[in-house]
Design an enzyme around this catalytic site. Structure first.
Site, PDB file in Angstrom:
ATOM      1  N   CYS A 382      52.725 107.430  80.867  1.00  0.00           N
ATOM      2  CA  CYS A 382      53.570 107.945  79.789  1.00  0.00           C
ATOM      3  C   CYS A 382      54.477 109.059  80.317  1.00  0.00           C
ATOM      4  O   CYS A 382      55.417 108.773  81.044  1.00  0.00           O
ATOM      5  CB  CYS A 382      52.704 108.398  78.609  1.00  0.00           C
ATOM      6  SG  CYS A 382      53.632 108.559  77.059  1.00  0.00           S
ATOM      7  N   HIS A 516      49.656 103.433  77.672  1.00  0.00           N
ATOM      8  CA  HIS A 516      48.387 104.107  77.973  1.00  0.00           C
ATOM      9  C   HIS A 516      47.306 103.066  78.290  1.00  0.00           C
ATOM     10  O   HIS A 516      46.514 102.685  77.419  1.00  0.00           O
ATOM     11  CB  HIS A 516      47.950 104.970  76.776  1.00  0.00           C
ATOM     12  CG  HIS A 516      48.781 106.185  76.588  1.00  0.00           C
ATOM     13  ND1 HIS A 516      48.475 107.399  77.176  1.00  0.00           N
ATOM     14  CD2 HIS A 516      49.929 106.387  75.889  1.00  0.00           C
ATOM     15  CE1 HIS A 516      49.386 108.292  76.843  1.00  0.00           C
ATOM     16  NE2 HIS A 516      50.284 107.705  76.062  1.00  0.00           N
ATOM     17  N   GLU A 518      44.581 103.371  79.783  1.00  0.00           N
ATOM     18  CA  GLU A 518      43.215 103.884  79.669  1.00  0.00           C
ATOM     19  C   GLU A 518      42.568 103.508  78.337  1.00  0.00           C
ATOM     20  O   GLU A 518      41.333 103.453  78.223  1.00  0.00           O
ATOM     21  CB  GLU A 518      43.187 105.407  79.854  1.00  0.00           C
ATOM     22  CG  GLU A 518      43.817 106.224  78.751  1.00  0.00           C
ATOM     23  CD  GLU A 518      45.314 106.483  78.922  1.00  0.00           C
ATOM     24  OE1 GLU A 518      45.832 107.436  78.318  1.00  0.00           O
ATOM     25  OE2 GLU A 518      45.959 105.705  79.671  1.00  0.00           O
TER      26      GLU A 518
END
Length: 544
Positions: A382, A516, A518
């Protein structure tokens, strides 16, 4: 019809209700049941999207674009079940909905009250979208006795009557503290917590007791006697060496069997917990270790990067190595190059995560430059991708004034405010100076990868979908200049307008992503980008 498990907490906060809910769901899932987990948050914010990470930890984003509590990340990581907007509710959202109805006249002149209007809204939320599962686990945020959680407690009390005794179970998590001076575990706080809960009309069926020492049989019997639960429904919960060992620990203490018995169900054969045993084995018996630096803004509270922390651990599981995370404050690198070199030189890889605001940005850009020049594996997420583009523009594309409009007016807006983009619902538009809450590009969006790119080989394909949470985008008008400087745009939105991934083909491992990744990583299914990044760190460790 789904059965409901209501999870409450007492004595103190931060006992691990979220992990307990996630672990119980994983155990039920291992027994062949379909599960869904929900979080009731008593605070008045509509969602955590506008809250400081230091106040609340990370904001977890779902595929359908909800900004939610970080516990939903635990739920997904432990069960693999994608969370939805309907899986997290706050008092603020409940009251917002009720007041909107009152203003429209939906209540036909009736006096709007906590009971029945607020409690009915909570019950409606709890039961929504639950027809396709066997068990719905509902975690109530906060601690018994908190004034703001009272409407939620009343709502789940009513739900017991609505659902019937065999379709609802109350699980209460408490603390059994060890008093070192006396050399004893003390059960009185648990007794008082259960008394407070029963005063609200809720009798727990199962007690989970957090303790730092083994809970003797005599103390379990004492808790059972005074709290009116069966002895085998008093479940000790000692600290685990890793959170991924918690499901195994709870199963060993009989939590899943106690809950099923409370429903009047036969537990049946033992669940298959092989994948959890494999995960724990890989964590406890690594074949090496790497050190990865996270250069961020909120490093004083690792919960601000909870999913990121876990995704790096998952990358370690995939490569059977221990990942040591070094949290580094980006501000420290803004004025002191010696400080930057001293901190970054020993690392095997560098990651710059997402964030908002100008503070620490020059330190992040300096970290990108260090990784690029020293050929250290770099992962930008990001804002980390945006900083990589600004660094590339300044130092390899000759655009000395490159910056982002997020930090103020600039003559070279390599990164700028996104004002419109396409979604499945149509064109979305935003204005500068508008509301902050829920106005970013949120949720899952598709991206198309270049067929010969590094990231395409990592993903094993050219079509991906990843979750976003951001307000600013890399300006595609600078693509030619940046690519001449060696920073290739290897992933774009399907319409070719929004950059999604950049990489440096001349670097051992240099990837920046606007999304993102994750948020989609799991211990039993590590995200490919994190698995590949940690693999690159392992290679780097052999060179250092």
């Amino acid at each position: 019809m789904a059965r409901f498990i209501f999870i409450t907490g007492g004595v103190v906060s931060s006992l691990g209700k979220g992990l307990m809910a996630a672990s119980l769901a994983a155990l039920l899932q291992a027994r062949g049941h379909k599960v869904r987990i929900r979080k009731f948050d008593p605070y008045l914010n509509v969602d955590p999207g506008t809250m400081s990470p230091y106040q609340h930890g990370e904001v977890y984003v779902t595929d359908d674009g909800a900004e939610t509590d970080l516990d939903l990340g635990h739920y997904e990581r432990f069960t693999g079940v994608s969370s939805r907007q309907s899986d997290n509710i706050t008092s603020g959202r409940i009251y917002q909905s009720i007041i909107a109805k009152e203003r429209r006249g939906d209540y036909l002149g009736a006096t709007v009250q906590v009971i029945p209007h607020v409690t009915d809204a909570i019950k409606e939320f709890a039961r929504a979208d639950s027809d396709d599962v066997d068990f719905v686990l509902c975690e109530i945020g906060g601690t018994v006795g908190d004034i703001e959680s009272l409407p939620f407690m009343e709502a789940i009390r009513q739900l017991r009557n609505d659902l019937g005794r065999n379709n609802s179970v109350f699980v209460h998590l408490t603390l059994v503290p060890y008093i070192a001076a006396a050399g004893e575990l003390k059960t009185k706080p648990t007794q008082h917590s259960v008394r407070d809960l029963t005063s609200l009309g809720i009798q727990p069926d199962v007690l989970v007791c957090r303790c730092e020492r083994p809970l003797p049989a005599s103390e379990r019997a004492k808790i059972a006697l005074f709290c009116n639960v069966p002895v085998d429904a008093v479940i000790p919960a000692l600290d685990a060496r890793t959170i991924y060992g918690v499901p195994l620990n709870y199963h060993g203490e009989g939590l899943d069997e106690a809950v099923l018995r409370a429903f009047g169900l036969e537990p049946g054969p033992k669940p298959d917990l092989g994948r959890w045993e494999t995960i724990v084995d890989r964590l406890e018996n690594p074949e090496g270790e790497v050190t990865i630096g996270v250069v961020g803004k909120y490093v004083g509270l690792p919960d601000a990067y909870k999913s990121l922390q876990e995704a790096l651990i998952h990358g370690g599981i995939a490569n059977r190595v221990k990942v040591n995370i070094r949290w580094l404050d980006a501000e420290l690198f803004e004025k002191d190059e010696a400080e930057l070199v001293a901190n970054l030189e020993p690392l095997h890889a560098i990651l710059v995560p997402g964030g908002f605001g100008e503070r620490g940005s020059e330190g992040k850009i300096a970290s990108v430059k260090f990784a690029r020049e020293r050929k250290v594996p770099y992962f930008g997420i990001c804002l980390g991708m945006q900083m990589a583009c600004i660094e590339g523009a300044r130092n390899t594309a000759g655009i000395a004034e490159a910056s982002t409009t997020e930090f103020g007016p600039t003559s070279e807006p390599v990164v700028g405010l996104i004002t419109e983009w396409m979604t499945a619902e149509g064109l979305q538009k935003r204005e500068e100076g508008g509301d902050l809450g829920g106005t970013m590009r949120l949720g899952a969006y598709d991206a198309a990868l270049s067929g010969n790119s590094h990231v395409a080989s990592i993903y094993g394909g050219t079509a991906i979908s990843e979750r976003h949470r951001h307000r600013y985008e890399v300006n595609a008008r600078y693509r030619d200049a940046l690519e001449k400087g060696g920073l290739v745009f290897s992933g774009m939105s399907p319409d070719g307008t929004l950059p999604e991934i950049v990489e440096r083909p001349d670097h051992p491992w240099f990837v920046g992503v606007q999304f993102h990744p994750e948020l989609k990583s799991k211990p039993f299914d590590p995200h490919p980008l994190f698995a590949s990044f940690v693999e690159a760190a392992v290679r780097q460790s052999r060179l250092v």
